[in-house]
Design a protein around this motif. Sequence first.
Motif, mmCIF file in Angstrom:
data_model
loop_
_atom_site.group_PDB
_atom_site.id
_atom_site.type_symbol
_atom_site.label_atom_id
_atom_site.label_comp_id
_atom_site.label_asym_id
_atom_site.label_seq_id
_atom_site.Cartn_x
_atom_site.Cartn_y
_atom_site.Cartn_z
ATOM 1 N N VAL A 92 0.853 -1.199 0.000
ATOM 2 C CA VAL A 92 0.000 0.000 0.000
ATOM 3 C C VAL A 92 0.884 1.243 0.000
ATOM 4 O O VAL A 92 1.759 1.403 0.854
ATOM 5 N N LEU A 93 0.621 2.101 -0.959
ATOM 6 C CA LEU A 93 1.429 3.320 -1.129
ATOM 7 C C LEU A 93 0.519 4.548 -1.025
ATOM 8 O O LEU A 93 -0.512 4.624 -1.706
ATOM 9 N N GLY A 94 0.898 5.492 -0.185
ATOM 10 C CA GLY A 94 0.148 6.750 -0.088
ATOM 11 C C GLY A 94 0.667 7.719 -1.135
ATOM 12 O O GLY A 94 1.880 7.851 -1.331
ATOM 13 N N ILE A 95 -0.267 8.371 -1.811
ATOM 14 C CA ILE A 95 0.120 9.288 -2.898
ATOM 15 C C ILE A 95 -0.190 10.725 -2.476
ATOM 16 O O ILE A 95 -1.356 11.075 -2.213
ATOM 17 N N ILE A 124 -1.464 -1.092 -4.178
ATOM 18 C CA ILE A 124 -2.690 -0.298 -3.990
ATOM 19 C C ILE A 124 -2.262 1.128 -3.636
ATOM 20 O O ILE A 124 -1.375 1.328 -2.801
ATOM 21 N N CYS A 125 -2.877 2.104 -4.280
ATOM 22 C CA CYS A 125 -2.502 3.505 -4.041
ATOM 23 C C CYS A 125 -3.612 4.244 -3.303
ATOM 24 O O CYS A 125 -4.760 4.276 -3.761
ATOM 25 N N VAL A 126 -3.253 4.856 -2.190
ATOM 26 C CA VAL A 126 -4.234 5.613 -1.394
ATOM 27 C C VAL A 126 -3.986 7.107 -1.633
ATOM 28 O O VAL A 126 -2.888 7.608 -1.357
ATOM 29 N N PRO A 127 -4.990 7.821 -2.122
ATOM 30 C CA PRO A 127 -4.788 9.242 -2.462
ATOM 31 C C PRO A 127 -4.898 10.160 -1.245
ATOM 32 O O PRO A 127 -5.542 9.825 -0.258
ATOM 33 N N SER A 128 -4.289 11.354 -1.390
ATOM 34 C CA SER A 128 -4.350 12.332 -0.299
ATOM 35 C C SER A 128 -5.105 13.589 -0.732
ATOM 36 O O SER A 128 -5.045 14.609 -0.059
ATOM 37 N N SER A 129 -5.760 13.521 -1.883
ATOM 38 C CA SER A 129 -6.484 14.701 -2.388
ATOM 39 C C SER A 129 -7.301 14.284 -3.614
ATOM 40 O O SER A 129 -7.115 13.184 -4.142
ATOM 41 N N PHE A 130 -8.120 15.185 -4.070
ATOM 42 C CA PHE A 130 -8.876 14.962 -5.308
ATOM 43 C C PHE A 130 -7.894 14.761 -6.459
ATOM 44 O O PHE A 130 -8.039 13.853 -7.277
ATOM 45 N N GLN A 131 -6.858 15.629 -6.496
ATOM 46 C CA GLN A 131 -5.864 15.533 -7.583
ATOM 47 C C GLN A 131 -5.182 14.173 -7.583
ATOM 48 O O GLN A 131 -5.011 13.553 -8.639
ATOM 49 N N ALA A 132 -4.785 13.706 -6.391
ATOM 50 C CA ALA A 132 -4.076 12.415 -6.303
ATOM 51 C C ALA A 132 -4.991 11.291 -6.777
ATOM 52 O O ALA A 132 -4.553 10.371 -7.483
ATOM 53 N N ASP A 189 -8.371 3.129 -0.257
ATOM 54 C CA ASP A 189 -8.866 4.181 0.639
ATOM 55 C C ASP A 189 -8.520 3.811 2.075
ATOM 56 O O ASP A 189 -8.166 2.663 2.365
ATOM 57 N N LEU A 190 -8.656 4.791 2.953
ATOM 58 C CA LEU A 190 -8.229 4.556 4.335
ATOM 59 C C LEU A 190 -9.159 3.593 5.080
ATOM 60 O O LEU A 190 -8.764 3.035 6.099
ATOM 61 N N VAL A 198 -3.160 10.813 5.724
ATOM 62 C CA VAL A 198 -2.613 9.641 5.009
ATOM 63 C C VAL A 198 -1.159 9.411 5.452
ATOM 64 O O VAL A 198 -0.758 8.277 5.745
ATOM 65 N N ALA A 199 -0.377 10.493 5.541
ATOM 66 C CA ALA A 199 1.028 10.357 5.971
ATOM 67 C C ALA A 199 1.114 9.736 7.358
ATOM 68 O O ALA A 199 2.000 8.924 7.634
ATOM 69 N N SER A 200 0.168 10.100 8.240
ATOM 70 C CA SER A 200 0.211 9.587 9.625
ATOM 71 C C SER A 200 -0.056 8.081 9.683
ATOM 72 O O SER A 200 0.206 7.442 10.692
ATOM 73 N N CYS A 201 -0.617 7.529 8.614
ATOM 74 C CA CYS A 201 -0.898 6.080 8.575
ATOM 75 C C CYS A 201 0.267 5.305 7.971
ATOM 76 O O CYS A 201 0.175 4.075 7.831
#
Length: 284
Positions: free
Chosen positions: A71-74, A101-109, A122-123, A159-162
């Motif tokens: 799982v990668l945060g974007i 799996i990519c977890v976004p941090s914004s609408f753009q991501a 998703d989280l 997302v970063a905190s996870c």
Amino acid sequence: MLKSLLLRRDLLQPHLPQLIGLCTRSPIHLKSTISRRTFCSKMNDNIELDAAKKLAAETAVDQYVTEDTKVLGIGSGSTIVFVVQRLAERVWKEGTLSELICVPSSFQARQLILDHNLTLGDLDRNYKIDVYIDGADEVDSSLVLIKGGGGCLMQEKIVASCAKTVVIVADYTKRSLRLGEQWCKGIPIEVAPLAHVPVKHKIEELFGGEAQLRIALKKAGPIVTDNGNFLLDWRFVAKREYDWNEVNKAISLIPGVLETGLFVNMAHKCYFGMANGTLKVQSK
Ligand SMILES: O=C[C@H](O)[C@H](O)[C@H](O)COP(=O)(O)O
């Protein structure tokens, strides 16, 4: 008149050098030469900045995203575009990272993940993130970050905190010894709309400087974040010594503050693409 002058080229010929000199020195000509030069040097700056962003982004992806990364945060912003492009290359051209799996941090991501046909998470389902990669507006020598210049900070911090590991990718203009050396637009703070005035005054009373409501450029009124909130940009006092951990805690406790763009003790590593094509790596 011009026509008759042109017809008498024999008369004009001896004066041509002066005439050409006059023309090239005319203010209008000078102005257009300068603006063309400014335009060209801006273009070159952008090309150089993009190359630096790309180098940082690609190196971070190649070093931190492996077959073990599930799982990668974007993060968000312009540098993260290069991160997602490199991920897509790894998945679609090189046939690797098939389970990522990519977890976004914004609408753009989220859009970037979808546009590149990567797997969107998703989280709710992916609250344990292996690695989070994001850009920053400024990174000091202790890896304290200013984020939110593009309006995204609250989801980014969540997302970063996870994530087990937080990796920052940036160009050389983001690197500084002390916050405020490079980024002069202030620290973004996401606030509940009804609280923007009291929060502004409380921050100014507590820590000095000036907190300004961020106003949209192509819409009347304030910028509204992905979460439906407003942003204050707090221009702190550059000469004052701040303990950013304490400042962050104190501002976060003001009722109406939803999140600050100060990321303290979160980043583990930062990759900076430099102007000369090299890479600088800064770790905790
Ligand atoms: O609000 C935006 C985010 O915090 C970005 O990560 C930050 O502004 C850096 O963006 P860029 O990569 O465009 O410099």
